[in-house]
Design an enzyme around this catalytic site. Structure first.
Site: not given
Length: 180
Positions: A97, A100
């Site tokens: 991600c 993230c």
């Protein structure tokens, strides 16, 4: 160094480029490329690198890896989050991600700044499907605040967030927790 043109295009082509080798796992930024000069096996950081010498970069990398954000899993979640006597900020993340990875330094900073008031943990999305299903995590990263073993109403936040907004979010949460 003679310069010629590739086929009939106007793009210059140089056949005598210096040998350059970039090692992705070592290079923390594009300005810290590693050069392999004169076909030797000695590696050095680019002279314009913001990290200075290799030794200083390694120290910074080691310092960054010692995180106060604890990673938890399904078997530890109840003990660390639900049974905690302190408020807990849970970050649901995944290694693949991009957002993230983008907010990771902000989360680390908040964990350090609020370590006496708040526990910060992260849960890996791919390794903990039961938690993902139980807390209905649909987007990453997802931040959820817990107090007394319960998710705080309206505390859920999905997506990337700036460090400033994250601190405002945590301050507002801590203020509401101290009032109730």
């Amino acid at each position: 160094m003679p310069i010629s043109f590739a086929s009939s295009s106007k793009i210059p082509y140089c056949n005598q480029l210096p040998s350059v080798r970039t090692v992705n796992s070592y290079s923390p930024s594009s300005s810290a490329s590693i050069f392999n000069n004169n076909n030797s096996n000695k590696l050095r950081l680019h002279p314009n690198s913001q990290f200075g010498s290799r030794k200083s970069w390694l120290k910074k990398a080691i310092k960054c890896s010692s995180s106060i954000v604890r990673e938890t899993n399904e078997s530890e979640f109840a003990d660390i989050v639900l049974k905690s006597d302190r408020p807990v900020l849970v970050e649901f993340v995944a290694t693949w991600c991009g957002p993230c990875r983008l907010i990771a330094p902000a989360i680390q900073s908040v964990a350090q700044d609020y370590q006496d008031k708040l526990t910060v943990v992260k849960v890996d999305h791919d390794s903990n499907p039961r938690l993902i299903e139980e807390y209905k995590v649909y987007g990453l990263p997802t931040l959820i605040l817990f107090k007394n073993g319960q998710e705080v109403p309206n505390s859920r936040r999905e997506g990337a967030i700036t460090k400033t907004k994250l601190k405002e979010y945590v301050d507002e949460f801590l203020k509401s927790v101290s009032i109730s």
